[in-house]
Scaffold this motif. Structure first.
Motif, PDB file in Angstrom:
ATOM      1  N   UNK A 165      -8.986  11.349  -4.428  1.00 39.34           N
ATOM      2  CA  UNK A 165      -8.835   9.907  -4.256  1.00 39.34           C
ATOM      3  C   UNK A 165      -9.375   9.181  -5.492  1.00 39.34           C
ATOM      4  N   UNK A 166     -10.503   9.653  -6.012  1.00 42.69           N
ATOM      5  CA  UNK A 166     -11.037   9.087  -7.243  1.00 42.69           C
ATOM      6  C   UNK A 166     -10.059   9.257  -8.401  1.00 42.69           C
ATOM      7  N   UNK A 167      -9.384  10.418  -8.449  1.00 42.66           N
ATOM      8  CA  UNK A 167      -8.396  10.667  -9.503  1.00 42.66           C
ATOM      9  C   UNK A 167      -7.225   9.687  -9.404  1.00 42.66           C
ATOM     10  N   UNK A 168      -6.794   9.399  -8.167  1.00 39.58           N
ATOM     11  CA  UNK A 168      -5.688   8.451  -7.976  1.00 39.58           C
ATOM     12  C   UNK A 168      -6.107   7.044  -8.388  1.00 39.58           C
ATOM     13  N   UNK A 169      -7.331   6.645  -8.038  1.00 37.77           N
ATOM     14  CA  UNK A 169      -7.834   5.332  -8.448  1.00 37.77           C
ATOM     15  C   UNK A 169      -7.899   5.258  -9.978  1.00 37.77           C
ATOM     16  N   UNK A 170      -8.388   6.325 -10.607  1.00 43.46           N
ATOM     17  CA  UNK A 170      -8.473   6.364 -12.069  1.00 43.46           C
ATOM     18  C   UNK A 170      -7.072   6.274 -12.683  1.00 43.46           C
ATOM     19  N   UNK A 171      -6.129   7.043 -12.149  1.00 34.70           N
ATOM     20  CA  UNK A 171      -4.744   7.038 -12.650  1.00 34.70           C
ATOM     21  C   UNK A 171      -4.134   5.648 -12.514  1.00 34.70           C
ATOM     22  N   UNK A 172      -4.464   4.943 -11.451  1.00 37.28           N
ATOM     23  CA  UNK A 172      -3.891   3.619 -11.205  1.00 37.28           C
ATOM     24  C   UNK A 172      -4.381   2.593 -12.220  1.00 37.28           C
ATOM     25  N   UNK A 227       0.800  -1.239   0.000  1.00 36.38           N
ATOM     26  CA  UNK A 227       0.000   0.000   0.000  1.00 36.38           C
ATOM     27  C   UNK A 227       0.825   1.279   0.000  1.00 36.38           C
ATOM     28  N   UNK A 228       2.079   1.230   0.464  1.00 32.14           N
ATOM     29  CA  UNK A 228       2.894   2.446   0.453  1.00 32.14           C
ATOM     30  C   UNK A 228       3.201   2.880  -0.978  1.00 32.14           C
ATOM     31  N   UNK A 229       3.203   1.913  -1.896  1.00 34.85           N
ATOM     32  CA  UNK A 229       3.381   2.193  -3.322  1.00 34.85           C
ATOM     33  C   UNK A 229       1.993   2.267  -3.951  1.00 34.85           C
ATOM     34  N   UNK A 230       1.293   3.321  -3.640  1.00 37.18           N
ATOM     35  CA  UNK A 230      -0.166   3.399  -3.809  1.00 37.18           C
ATOM     36  C   UNK A 230      -0.676   2.987  -5.182  1.00 37.18           C
ATOM     37  N   UNK A 231      -0.238   3.670  -6.230  1.00 35.87           N
ATOM     38  CA  UNK A 231      -0.840   3.424  -7.539  1.00 35.87           C
ATOM     39  C   UNK A 231      -0.488   2.044  -8.085  1.00 35.87           C
ATOM     40  N   UNK A 232       0.704   1.548  -7.799  1.00 36.82           N
ATOM     41  CA  UNK A 232       1.080   0.202  -8.239  1.00 36.82           C
ATOM     42  C   UNK A 232       0.226  -0.840  -7.532  1.00 36.82           C
ATOM     43  N   UNK A 233      -0.002  -0.627  -6.245  1.00 36.26           N
ATOM     44  CA  UNK A 233      -0.803  -1.567  -5.450  1.00 36.26           C
ATOM     45  C   UNK A 233      -2.258  -1.579  -5.933  1.00 36.26           C
ATOM     46  N   UNK A 234      -2.814  -0.403  -6.188  1.00 36.96           N
ATOM     47  CA  UNK A 234      -4.205  -0.323  -6.662  1.00 36.96           C
ATOM     48  C   UNK A 234      -4.329  -0.958  -8.043  1.00 36.96           C
ATOM     49  N   UNK A 235      -3.326  -0.713  -8.895  1.00 35.07           N
ATOM     50  CA  UNK A 235      -3.340  -1.254 -10.254  1.00 35.07           C
ATOM     51  C   UNK A 235      -3.454  -2.779 -10.255  1.00 35.07           C
ATOM     52  N   UNK A 236      -2.857  -3.412  -9.256  1.00 33.72           N
ATOM     53  CA  UNK A 236      -2.867  -4.875  -9.160  1.00 33.72           C
ATOM     54  C   UNK A 236      -3.921  -5.398  -8.188  1.00 33.72           C
ATOM     55  N   UNK A 237      -4.807  -4.492  -7.746  1.00 34.80           N
ATOM     56  CA  UNK A 237      -5.827  -4.898  -6.785  1.00 34.80           C
ATOM     57  C   UNK A 237      -6.954  -5.646  -7.498  1.00 34.80           C
ATOM     58  N   UNK A 257      -7.217  -3.883   3.103  1.00 34.37           N
ATOM     59  CA  UNK A 257      -6.036  -3.303   2.455  1.00 34.37           C
ATOM     60  C   UNK A 257      -6.423  -2.130   1.559  1.00 34.37           C
ATOM     61  N   UNK A 258      -7.619  -2.183   0.947  1.00 34.40           N
ATOM     62  CA  UNK A 258      -8.098  -1.058   0.143  1.00 34.40           C
ATOM     63  C   UNK A 258      -8.348   0.155   1.028  1.00 34.40           C
ATOM     64  N   UNK A 259      -8.924  -0.087   2.199  1.00 35.28           N
ATOM     65  CA  UNK A 259      -9.165   1.030   3.118  1.00 35.28           C
ATOM     66  C   UNK A 259      -7.839   1.596   3.646  1.00 35.28           C
ATOM     67  N   UNK A 260      -6.818   0.741   3.762  1.00 36.79           N
ATOM     68  CA  UNK A 260      -5.495   1.224   4.171  1.00 36.79           C
ATOM     69  C   UNK A 260      -4.942   2.180   3.112  1.00 36.79           C
ATOM     70  N   UNK A 261      -5.162   1.861   1.837  1.00 37.87           N
ATOM     71  CA  UNK A 261      -4.731   2.765   0.767  1.00 37.87           C
ATOM     72  C   UNK A 261      -5.416   4.126   0.932  1.00 37.87           C
ATOM     73  N   UNK A 262      -6.721   4.110   1.192  1.00 43.05           N
ATOM     74  CA  UNK A 262      -7.448   5.365   1.407  1.00 43.05           C
ATOM     75  C   UNK A 262      -6.919   6.085   2.647  1.00 43.05           C
ATOM     76  N   UNK A 263      -6.637   5.330   3.701  1.00 43.00           N
ATOM     77  CA  UNK A 263      -6.113   5.924   4.931  1.00 43.00           C
ATOM     78  C   UNK A 263      -4.802   6.663   4.651  1.00 43.00           C
ATOM     79  N   UNK A 264      -3.896   6.037   3.892  1.00 46.67           N
ATOM     80  CA  UNK A 264      -2.613   6.662   3.567  1.00 46.67           C
ATOM     81  C   UNK A 264      -2.809   7.891   2.690  1.00 46.67           C
ATOM     82  N   UNK A 265      -3.737   7.788   1.733  1.00 47.19           N
ATOM     83  CA  UNK A 265      -4.006   8.934   0.865  1.00 47.19           C
ATOM     84  C   UNK A 265      -4.542  10.110   1.679  1.00 47.19           C
TER      85      UNK A 265
END
Length: 450
Positions: free
Chosen positions: A211-218, A93-103, A399-407
């Protein structure tokens, strides 16, 4: 003022490292986002502020301006170094967009999707009137000012459910954009959540937009082109120069919210804003800029008034930890860091607190490095808790909520250390809630396909 603006130009350099990543459509990590959002508040806002906004700082001296510059520079350098240590393909999750991309894709049952529609409807009646900053809700909030500790905790608990629901809705919607598979129930839920966000603080609205923009970018960065980038720029300009001043107007609306007729009440609030926008826009814009400069102003005041003998070397940090522990466990907890920092800044009213401000008061210039370490330590603790949950209870959306928490941690620059640590305690309750939902299968928050 001129010196601050010149020095601020130099502080833009670290953000170019993140901009280069964006241009090349590379993955962004937690520390990249910290650089972006701290640059916004501590660099870009001072650069764009005019003399009347800078007057809120009071006396500006060359020595203080230079000290603030070096303190912020050390902080950005610390974040840059930390960012370099995060590997490009680290699936964490610390590598946010890479982690979301593979979620994995999320799928909800029909019952769950209906729940996601009912949730924001109920929120408009129950949650929004309790926490909105718009004066139309003052009467409801005054009536609730003497609620019990248990009732207050219930509102905070609902806020957590609200955020989990919105995070899931945003993710489920964006995951299907590339395949053009749009679920009408998810779209309805998303629009209802948007109505809620327009009545909550600007910070909440911007948090979930970004946050939506980051999810879209991922997931869909291959869809990003000049047309989409132009749309994003236009939307950003609209929010900052139109909606934020507009919100400042409706925030002091004389219209009262009628809980029995929420639809007409919301319409009346926005009608007032539209009618008053032309006359009040300039003063509302200045209030927006003055508030935005608050984080920089707090750092400046502390640097101006503090002496070497004032440095507490961990004392304020301990008071923040003490205040963050729930009253059930720590019934004699203190008042936290806020009053101490106000005293150190020689101000009698609430200022724009930040971890960076507390670290400066507690550790002087070393506070720049300490702040970066605090963020990293918070992540490691949260990640350990998340992994432990998965080990004992299996895969969930924790783990998805952890990504949001970090963001949100990166985004909420104006956040006390007390609040950050208290949110960590609340995160444990989130895990309990999500695990319980998955175990009972009462609501399938998301089925994760391997």
């Amino acid at each position: 003022m001129v010196l601050i603006k010149i020095l601020s130009i130099f502080l833009l350099l670290p953000s170019l490292f993140v901009l280069n990543k964006l241009v090349k459509k590379k993955d962004l990590n937690f520390f990249d986002l910290l650089i972006v959002f701290n640059t916004l508040y501590f660099v870009i806002i001072p650069l764009k502020s005019n003399k009347s906004v800078f007057d809120s700082i009071g006396r500006i001296t060359e020595s203080t301006s230079i000290l603030v510059f070096f303190y912020l520079l050390f902080f950005f350098i610390s974040l840059l170094i930390a960012s370099r240590f995060v590997g490009m393909e680290v699936n964490s999750p610390i590598n946010l967009t890479y982690y979301i991309k593979n979620y994995p894709k999320l799928k909800g049952s029909l019952f769950f999707k209906v729940f996601l529609i009912v949730l924001p409807i109920f929120s408009i009646i129950y949650y929004v009137p309790q926490i909105s900053m718009i004066s139309a809700f003052d009467e409801i909030q005054d009536a609730s000012s003497n609620i019990s500790y248990e009732q207050s905790s219930l509102i905070k608990f609902f806020a957590t459910i609200f955020k989990i629901g919105l995070v899931v809705v945003i993710t489920m919607f964006i995951q299907n954009i590339k395949e053009k598979k749009y679920d009408i129930l998810i779209i309805i839920s998303l629009l209802l959540f948007l109505i809620n966000l327009l009545l909550l603080s600007r910070r909440e609205l911007l948090l979930f937009f970004l946050f939506g923009a980051i999810i879209f970018y991922s997931y869909n960065r291959d869809l990003i082109n000049r047309k989409l980038m132009l749309f994003a720029v236009v939307l950003g300009v609209f929010l900052y120069f139109i909606y934020f001043p507009f919100y400042n107007i409706i925030r002091f609306s004389p219209v009262e919210f009628n809980i029995k007729n929420p639809t007409s009440s919301i319409a009346a609030i926005y009608d007032y804003g539209i009618d008053s926008f032309g006359d009040a826009k300039e003063s509302a814009s200045e209030r927006t800029d003055s508030r935005a400069l608050g984080l920089y102003r707090a750092i400046y005041w502390l640097t101006e008034y503090d002496t070497d003998s004032d440095i507490t070397w961990g004392g304020i940090t301990l008071s923040a930890i003490d205040h963050a522990i729930p009253k059930v466990i720590n019934p004699k907890k203190g008042l936290g860091s806020e009053l101490i920092l106000q005293d150190r800044m020689h101000t009698a009213y609430d200022s724009a607190d930040s971890v960076l401000l507390l670290a400066l008061a507690d550790y002087s210039m070393l506070g720049a490095v300490f702040t970066a370490l605090i963020y990293f330590l918070v992540y490691k603790i949260m990640f350990f808790i998340s992994r432990s949950s998965e080990f004992f209870f299996g895969k969930t959306i924790i783990s998805l909520y952890l990504v949001f928490f970090l963001f949100s941690l990166a985004f909420d620059t104006e956040q006390k250390l007390d609040g950050m640590l208290a949110n960590m305690v609340a995160y444990i309750l989130v895990i309990v809630l999500i695990v319980l939902v998955h175990r009972l299968n009462f609501i399938r928050m998301a089925q994760i396909e391997e």
